[in-house]
Design a protein around this motif. Structure first.
Motif, short mmCIF file in Angstrom:
data_model
loop_
_atom_site.label_atom_id
_atom_site.label_comp_id
_atom_site.label_asym_id
_atom_site.label_seq_id
_atom_site.Cartn_x
_atom_site.Cartn_y
_atom_site.Cartn_z
N LEU A 1 0.85 -1.19 0.00
CA LEU A 1 0.00 0.00 0.00
C LEU A 1 0.88 1.24 0.00
CD1 LEU A 1 -2.73 -0.98 2.61
CD2 LEU A 1 -2.93 -0.96 0.12
N ARG A 2 0.48 2.20 -0.78
CA ARG A 2 1.16 3.50 -0.81
C ARG A 2 0.15 4.58 -0.47
NH1 ARG A 2 5.31 3.52 -5.88
NH2 ARG A 2 6.23 1.49 -5.49
N SER A 3 0.66 5.71 -0.02
CA SER A 3 -0.20 6.83 0.35
C SER A 3 -0.29 7.80 -0.83
CB SER A 3 0.37 7.54 1.58
OG SER A 3 -0.48 8.55 2.01
N PHE A 4 -1.51 8.04 -1.31
CA PHE A 4 -1.76 8.94 -2.43
C PHE A 4 -2.68 10.08 -2.00
CE2 PHE A 4 -0.96 4.81 -4.38
CZ PHE A 4 -0.04 5.14 -5.38
N MET A 5 -2.44 11.27 -2.56
CA MET A 5 -3.36 12.38 -2.30
C MET A 5 -4.72 12.01 -2.89
SD MET A 5 -3.40 16.35 -3.57
CE MET A 5 -4.31 16.05 -5.08
N SER A 6 -5.77 12.17 -2.07
CA SER A 6 -7.11 11.87 -2.54
C SER A 6 -7.98 13.12 -2.68
CB SER A 6 -7.79 10.86 -1.61
OG SER A 6 -7.81 11.35 -0.28
N SER A 7 -7.72 14.13 -1.87
CA SER A 7 -8.52 15.36 -1.89
C SER A 7 -7.67 16.54 -1.46
CB SER A 7 -9.71 15.26 -0.94
OG SER A 7 -10.54 14.18 -1.27
N LYS A 8 -8.03 17.72 -2.00
CA LYS A 8 -7.29 18.92 -1.61
C LYS A 8 -8.17 20.16 -1.77
CE LYS A 8 -4.05 20.70 -4.39
NZ LYS A 8 -2.76 21.03 -5.04
N ILE A 9 -8.09 21.05 -0.77
CA ILE A 9 -8.65 22.40 -0.88
C ILE A 9 -7.44 23.32 -0.91
CG2 ILE A 9 -10.07 24.20 0.16
CD1 ILE A 9 -11.62 21.97 1.62
N HIS A 10 -7.27 24.03 -2.03
CA HIS A 10 -6.08 24.83 -2.26
C HIS A 10 -6.36 26.32 -2.04
CE1 HIS A 10 -2.02 25.17 -3.81
NE2 HIS A 10 -2.41 26.16 -4.59
N LYS A 11 -5.45 26.98 -1.33
CA LYS A 11 -5.48 28.43 -1.07
C LYS A 11 -6.67 28.87 -0.22
CE LYS A 11 -3.84 31.28 -4.18
NZ LYS A 11 -2.51 31.74 -3.83
N ALA A 12 -7.05 28.04 0.73
CA ALA A 12 -8.13 28.40 1.66
C ALA A 12 -7.60 29.41 2.68
CB ALA A 12 -8.65 27.16 2.38
N THR A 13 -8.49 30.18 3.26
CA THR A 13 -8.12 31.17 4.27
C THR A 13 -8.74 30.77 5.61
OG1 THR A 13 -8.05 32.90 2.59
CG2 THR A 13 -8.20 33.61 4.90
N ILE A 14 -7.91 30.74 6.63
CA ILE A 14 -8.41 30.43 7.98
C ILE A 14 -9.23 31.62 8.47
CG2 ILE A 14 -7.74 29.96 10.37
CD1 ILE A 14 -7.24 27.63 8.38
N THR A 15 -10.47 31.36 8.85
CA THR A 15 -11.36 32.44 9.28
C THR A 15 -11.39 32.63 10.79
OG1 THR A 15 -13.24 30.90 9.24
CG2 THR A 15 -12.86 32.22 7.26
N ILE B 1 -9.74 21.23 -5.32
CA ILE B 1 -10.47 22.46 -5.67
C ILE B 1 -9.67 23.67 -5.24
CG2 ILE B 1 -12.73 21.33 -5.53
CD1 ILE B 1 -13.13 22.88 -2.82
N LEU B 2 -9.90 24.76 -5.95
CA LEU B 2 -9.31 26.06 -5.63
C LEU B 2 -10.42 26.94 -5.08
CD1 LEU B 2 -6.91 28.12 -5.86
CD2 LEU B 2 -7.82 28.68 -8.13
N VAL B 3 -10.11 27.67 -4.00
CA VAL B 3 -11.07 28.62 -3.44
C VAL B 3 -10.44 30.01 -3.43
CG1 VAL B 3 -12.28 26.90 -2.05
CG2 VAL B 3 -10.35 28.12 -1.05
N ASP B 4 -11.28 31.04 -3.32
CA ASP B 4 -10.77 32.40 -3.25
C ASP B 4 -10.49 32.78 -1.80
OD1 ASP B 4 -13.24 33.09 -2.07
OD2 ASP B 4 -14.01 34.06 -3.88
N SER B 5 -10.15 34.03 -1.56
CA SER B 5 -9.79 34.47 -0.20
C SER B 5 -10.97 34.45 0.77
CB SER B 5 -9.17 35.87 -0.25
OG SER B 5 -10.10 36.80 -0.78
#
Length: 127
Positions: free
Chosen positions: A3-17, A103-107
């Motif tokens: 078994l290898r570890s693969f990226m399955s999901s990503k939220i890119h450029k999110a901002t901590i609120t 996915i990419l999100v805005d600020s």
């Protein structure tokens, strides 16, 4: 079987609120973003700050839909704070590569586009 570890999901450029030291722990993410990225409550994620370089592992708590809320809770709030830009990544164990959802999100943490499709458009052609 290996078994290898693969990226399955990503939220890119999110901002901590918000950061909440007094909370038990985890990262709270708007339920709409979870759906769009293919993430689930209680799933383990790696959170990487583009702002400070901090990296941490935690688990997801489902947040209120449509708010754009992404809150760092508990001790993790010492490492990543409000206003920081982050990448939230989940991995899966598999014997073969998996097709990730990114996915990419805005600020304001609003959906911009599906990076999985965007990346495919810019992938180098192989002979």
């Amino acid at each position: 079987m290996q078994l290898r570890s693969f990226m399955s999901s990503k939220i890119h450029k999110a901002t901590i609120t918000e950061a909440n030291l007094d909370y038990v722990g985890s990262i709270t993410i708007d339920a709409d973003l979870l759906d769009l990225a293919g993430l689930l409550p209680n799933e383990k994620v790696l959170v990487v700050s583009n702002t400070s370089g901090a990296r941490l592992e935690t688990y997801i708590i489902e947040g209120k839909r449509g708010t754009g809320y992404i809150g760092i809770n508990g001790a993790a709030s010492h490492l990543i704070g409000p206003g920081e830009e982050v990448i939230i990544i989940a991995f899966t164990l598999a014997t073969e590569p998996v097709k990730p959802k990114a996915i990419l999100v805005d600020s304001n943490n609003r959906y911009v586009c599906d990076l999985t499709e965007e990346q495919a458009a810019f992938a180098p052609e192989t002979a």
